[in-house]
Design an enzyme around this catalytic site. Structure first.
Site, short mmCIF file in Angstrom:
data_model
loop_
_atom_site.label_atom_id
_atom_site.label_comp_id
_atom_site.label_asym_id
_atom_site.label_seq_id
_atom_site.Cartn_x
_atom_site.Cartn_y
_atom_site.Cartn_z
CB SER A 14 -0.89 0.01 1.25
OG SER A 14 -1.54 1.25 1.41
CE1 TYR A 31 -3.82 -2.66 5.06
CE2 TYR A 31 -3.42 -0.35 4.55
CZ TYR A 31 -3.65 -1.64 4.14
OH TYR A 31 -3.70 -1.93 2.80
#
Length: 252
Positions: free
Chosen positions: A144, A158
């Site tokens: 990501s 995360y």
């Protein structure tokens, strides 16, 4: 057909929805046989597998929150078609967590996030490497942009897990390139998946795209295109590289 993957066998984790499902479809259209891993999306996984056909798609369920599940997933995947040539690590846990959460929730969400997003992938790599050392293989890890630019407060855990995934995958590329093993990272920004639809409904698409110069939400198919290209072997010298897929919203 974007690339020719005839004769290749791929394992895609988190393959029932979103980027995983789009990757499964494209890899199959490109000639590969695929092992579709899923955890909770059984109905979606079965529909997708039926569309592709049992000769080309096998289903394996595994809850990667459980220690040992990744190794079991690898063994079942190899048994399905006899070998694996490509490992696409797409499954991830995204569980918002506030700083003022109860200690028990804080500990549990951090532990589950690191287990699914890092430790389970490390276990898959550990199982895959001896297999790949025999005949070569490729890894594509879905990270990501949060791994590089950070994320909002409720998603710091995360972002941390994806940063760890990047370092782990680069280590594989660095240490095993001479053995015929390639490892790549794709780092999407906002992708219009089922998971993101609720976020879009809450925040509004215009707000989410304010810092995306391209001015549009990425699609799962766009990410799948990059994954399939990397899997094709046409970019072997890019092993260890991260491909940003974020509409020019972040460069590293």
């Amino acid at each position: 057909m974007l690339v020719d993957l005839s004769g290749k066998i791929a394992l895609v984790t988190g393959g029932s929805k979103g980027i995983g499902a789009a990757s499964i479809r494209l890899l199959a259209r490109s000639g590969a046989k695929v092992v579709l891993h899923y955890s909770s999306g059984q109905a979606e996984a079965e529909r997708l597998a039926a569309d592709i056909g049992s000769d080309s798609c096998a289903l394996v369920r595994a809850d990667l929150r459980r220690r040992g599940a990744a190794a079991e997933l690898w063994r079942a995947s190899v048994e399905a078609f006899g070998r694996i040539d490509l490992l696409v690590c797409n499954a991830a846990l995204v569980a918002p967590l506030m700083l003022d959460a109860a200690d028990e929730q804080w500990d549990r969400v951090w532990a589950d996030t690191m287990q699914v997003n890092v430790r389970a992938i490390a276990d898959l790599y550990r199982a895959a490497l001896p297999h790949f050392l025999i005949g070569g293989g490729s890894i594509v890890a879905v990270a990501s942009r949060a791994a590089f630019r950070g994320d909002e407060t409720h998603l710091m855990h995360y972002a941390a897990s994806k940063g760890a995934l990047v370092a782990l995958t680069r280590s594989i590329a660095k240490n095993f390139a001479a053995d015929g093993i390639t490892a790549y990272i794709v780092a999407p920004g906002f992708v219009r998946t089922e998971r993101q639809e609720a976020v879009i409904a809450t925040r509004g698409e215009a707000d989410m795209l304010r810092d995306v110069p391209l001015g549009e939400m990425c699609t799962p198919d766009a990410v799948a295109n990059v994954i399939a290209f990397l899997a094709s072997g046409l970019a072997r010298h890019a092993t260890g590289a991260t491909i940003d897929i974020n509409g020019a919203s972040y460069f590293h």
